[in-house]
Design a protein around this motif. Structure first.
Motif, PDB file in Angstrom:
ATOM      1  N   ASN A   1      29.053  31.166   5.570  1.00  0.00           N
ATOM      2  CA  ASN A   1      30.221  29.791   4.292  1.00  0.00           C
ATOM      3  C   ASN A   1      29.401  30.602   3.115  1.00  0.00           C
ATOM      4  O   ASN A   1      30.095  29.965   2.091  1.00  0.00           O
TER       5      ASN A   1
ATOM      6  N   ARG B   1      23.234  24.933  -1.404  1.00  0.00           N
ATOM      7  CA  ARG B   1      23.881  24.007  -2.420  1.00  0.00           C
ATOM      8  C   ARG B   1      25.250  23.705  -1.459  1.00  0.00           C
ATOM      9  O   ARG B   1      25.894  24.052  -0.435  1.00  0.00           O
TER      10      ARG B   1
ATOM     11  N   THR C   1      32.209  20.891  -4.579  1.00  0.00           N
ATOM     12  CA  THR C   1      30.774  20.710  -5.327  1.00  0.00           C
ATOM     13  C   THR C   1      31.062  21.803  -6.551  1.00  0.00           C
ATOM     14  O   THR C   1      32.046  21.502  -7.146  1.00  0.00           O
TER      15      THR C   1
ATOM     16  N   TYR D   1      39.703  36.238  -3.910  1.00  0.00           N
ATOM     17  CA  TYR D   1      39.185  35.526  -2.927  1.00  0.00           C
ATOM     18  C   TYR D   1      39.988  35.333  -1.821  1.00  0.00           C
ATOM     19  O   TYR D   1      39.785  35.139  -1.003  1.00  0.00           O
TER      20      TYR D   1
ATOM     21  N   LYS E   1      39.613  35.261   1.634  1.00  0.00           N
ATOM     22  CA  LYS E   1      39.733  34.563   2.743  1.00  0.00           C
ATOM     23  C   LYS E   1      40.809  34.459   4.167  1.00  0.00           C
ATOM     24  O   LYS E   1      40.261  34.372   5.547  1.00  0.00           O
TER      25      LYS E   1
ATOM     26  N   ILE F   1      37.337  20.368  -2.669  1.00  0.00           N
ATOM     27  CA  ILE F   1      36.095  19.948  -1.836  1.00  0.00           C
ATOM     28  C   ILE F   1      35.179  20.651  -3.291  1.00  0.00           C
ATOM     29  O   ILE F   1      35.346  20.790  -4.110  1.00  0.00           O
TER      30      ILE F   1
ATOM     31  N   GLY G   1      40.297  22.294   2.346  1.00  0.00           N
ATOM     32  CA  GLY G   1      41.123  22.094   0.693  1.00  0.00           C
ATOM     33  C   GLY G   1      39.848  22.203  -0.730  1.00  0.00           C
ATOM     34  O   GLY G   1      39.453  23.232  -0.455  1.00  0.00           O
TER      35      GLY G   1
ATOM     36  N   ILE H   1      28.729  22.805   0.129  1.00  0.00           N
ATOM     37  CA  ILE H   1      29.334  22.728   1.345  1.00  0.00           C
ATOM     38  C   ILE H   1      27.991  23.080   1.990  1.00  0.00           C
ATOM     39  O   ILE H   1      28.150  22.261   3.711  1.00  0.00           O
TER      40      ILE H   1
ATOM     41  N   ILE I   1      18.307  35.827   0.405  1.00  0.00           N
ATOM     42  CA  ILE I   1      19.119  37.357   1.218  1.00  0.00           C
ATOM     43  C   ILE I   1      20.198  37.276   0.155  1.00  0.00           C
ATOM     44  O   ILE I   1      21.250  36.416   0.267  1.00  0.00           O
ATOM     45  N   ASP I   2      20.280  38.821   0.260  1.00  0.00           N
ATOM     46  CA  ASP I   2      22.260  38.239  -0.226  1.00  0.00           C
ATOM     47  C   ASP I   2      22.795  38.773   0.853  1.00  0.00           C
ATOM     48  O   ASP I   2      22.886  39.699   1.830  1.00  0.00           O
ATOM     49  N   VAL I   3      23.906  38.357   1.360  1.00  0.00           N
ATOM     50  CA  VAL I   3      24.444  38.681   2.408  1.00  0.00           C
ATOM     51  C   VAL I   3      25.163  39.586   2.717  1.00  0.00           C
ATOM     52  O   VAL I   3      26.181  40.721   3.569  1.00  0.00           O
TER      53      VAL I   3
ATOM     54  N   THR J   1      34.066  24.182  -7.697  1.00  0.00           N
ATOM     55  CA  THR J   1      35.267  23.255  -7.887  1.00  0.00           C
ATOM     56  C   THR J   1      34.784  22.426  -9.436  1.00  0.00           C
ATOM     57  O   THR J   1      35.031  22.035  -9.651  1.00  0.00           O
TER      58      THR J   1
ATOM     59  N   SER K   1      20.156  31.779   1.250  1.00  0.00           N
ATOM     60  CA  SER K   1      21.330  31.457   0.378  1.00  0.00           C
ATOM     61  C   SER K   1      20.678  32.644  -0.849  1.00  0.00           C
ATOM     62  O   SER K   1      20.011  33.302  -0.525  1.00  0.00           O
ATOM     63  N   ARG K   2      21.149  33.230  -1.771  1.00  0.00           N
ATOM     64  CA  ARG K   2      20.796  34.367  -2.522  1.00  0.00           C
ATOM     65  C   ARG K   2      20.035  34.197  -2.425  1.00  0.00           C
ATOM     66  O   ARG K   2      18.500  35.217  -3.120  1.00  0.00           O
ATOM     67  N   SER K   3      19.633  32.431  -3.236  1.00  0.00           N
ATOM     68  CA  SER K   3      17.829  33.188  -4.789  1.00  0.00           C
ATOM     69  C   SER K   3      17.311  32.157  -3.671  1.00  0.00           C
ATOM     70  O   SER K   3      17.443  31.286  -3.402  1.00  0.00           O
TER      71      SER K   3
ATOM     72  N   SER L   1      17.574  27.960  -4.381  1.00  0.00           N
ATOM     73  CA  SER L   1      18.075  27.113  -4.677  1.00  0.00           C
ATOM     74  C   SER L   1      18.091  27.380  -2.548  1.00  0.00           C
ATOM     75  O   SER L   1      18.091  25.743  -1.800  1.00  0.00           O
TER      76      SER L   1
END
Ligand code: NDP
Length: 248
Positions: free
Chosen positions: A91, A16, A191, A156, A160, A189, A187, A18, A63-65, A194, A37-39, A42
């Motif tokens: 991502n 989902r 989603t 966070y 990053k 975005i 910046g 970005i 998968i859990d990255v 946010t 993605s995790r689930s 999704s």
């Protein structure tokens, strides 16, 4: 335009937001896409939407990255399923915000393990394949918070900023094999991440964005596709801020 015909892109956090937009944009330009993605629900839904628009373009992988061993196995599966991997987009990311006084060890670990170690895990899983691929690219989704910091986001911001250092080191290590590695620093975005901001906080943030609005997922997707394109072959180790001018 079919800039990515014959190419395969792996997009983590492609379920989902970005990552979903990046995965769809690659498919729209001819790439096959591994949506991670995790689930299951999704990444499955995202792959379904991509396949509805571009039949056969996407496959979903839940998968859990942060799980190193599982990601190495996933690498083998994706390479077997697609035959090649040209583009890796790191991502997948999470926030666990809170002032340091209240931040729990678990909040620190979850964010660092997902946002930073997750990228280490995937690069380890795909680097050998990328080194042999045509136009190989690694693109890490960082954040302006990794450049300027933010109260309440020490975990966070550290993840990053770490991802930016990782990007430059990978760029140096893999340059001999023509693998480029760059970061995109979004910046604010619009989603799910946010979406939970209170209106007052949104208003404060907007005061610091010269272009006076939050960005859209498509703004990030187009920057990622540019860095993944043939045209960007001479760009490596860079951080491209896509932030409405926030960090200039
Ligand atoms: P969302 O919360 O909308 O989506 C995050 C995606 O990452 C989801 O698909 C989620 O999986 C996946 N994910 C989270 N944790 C893991 C994990 N451990 N293993 C695998 N997948 C995982 O986020 P955004 O789209 O807003 O953000 C995407 C990236 O952009 C993040 O790295 C974020 O830090 C960065 N960014 C976002 C900004 C913004 O304003 N939105 C600003 C700056 C940077 P699932 O769907 O299965 O839950």
């Amino acid at each position: 335009m079919q800039r990515f015909a014959g190419k395969t892109a792996v997009v983590t956090g492609g379920g989902r937001g970005i990552g979903g937009a990046i995965a769809m944009a690659f498919a729209a330009e001819g790439a096959k896409v591994a949506v991670v993605s995790r689930s299951e629900s999704s990444c499955g839904k995202s792959a379904e939407e991509i396949n509805a628009a571009y039949p056969g373009a996407a496959k979903a992988y839940a998968i859990d990255v942060a799980d190193h061993e599982a990601v190495q196995e996933l690498g083998k599966t994706i390479i077997a399923d697609f035959g090649n991997v040209n583009i890796l987009v790191n991502n997948a990311g999470v926030t666990r915000d809170g002032l340091l006084m209240r931040m729990k060890e678990e909040d620190w670990d979850t964010v660092l393990d997902t946002n930073l170690k997750g990228a280490f895990n995937t690069v380890k899983a795909f680097m050998r394949t990328l080194m042999k691929a045509e136009d190989p690219r690694i693109i890490n989704i960082a954040s302006v918070i990794g450049l300027i910091g933010n109260a309440g986001q020490a975990n966070y911001a550290a993840s990053k900023a770490g991802l930016i250092g990782f990007t430059k080191s990978v760029a140096k290590e893999l340059s001999g094999r023509a693998v480029t590695c760059n970061a995109v620093a979004p910046g604010f975005i619009t989603t799910d991440m946010t979406g939970e901001l209170p209106e007052k906080v949104r208003e404060e943030i907007l005061k610091n964005i010269p272009l006076s609005s939050f960005g859209e997922v498509a703004d990030i997707a187009s920057a990622v596709l540019f860095l993944a394109s043939k045209e960007a072959r001479y760009i490596t180790g860079q951080v491209l801020a896509v932030d409405g001018g926030m960090t200039m």
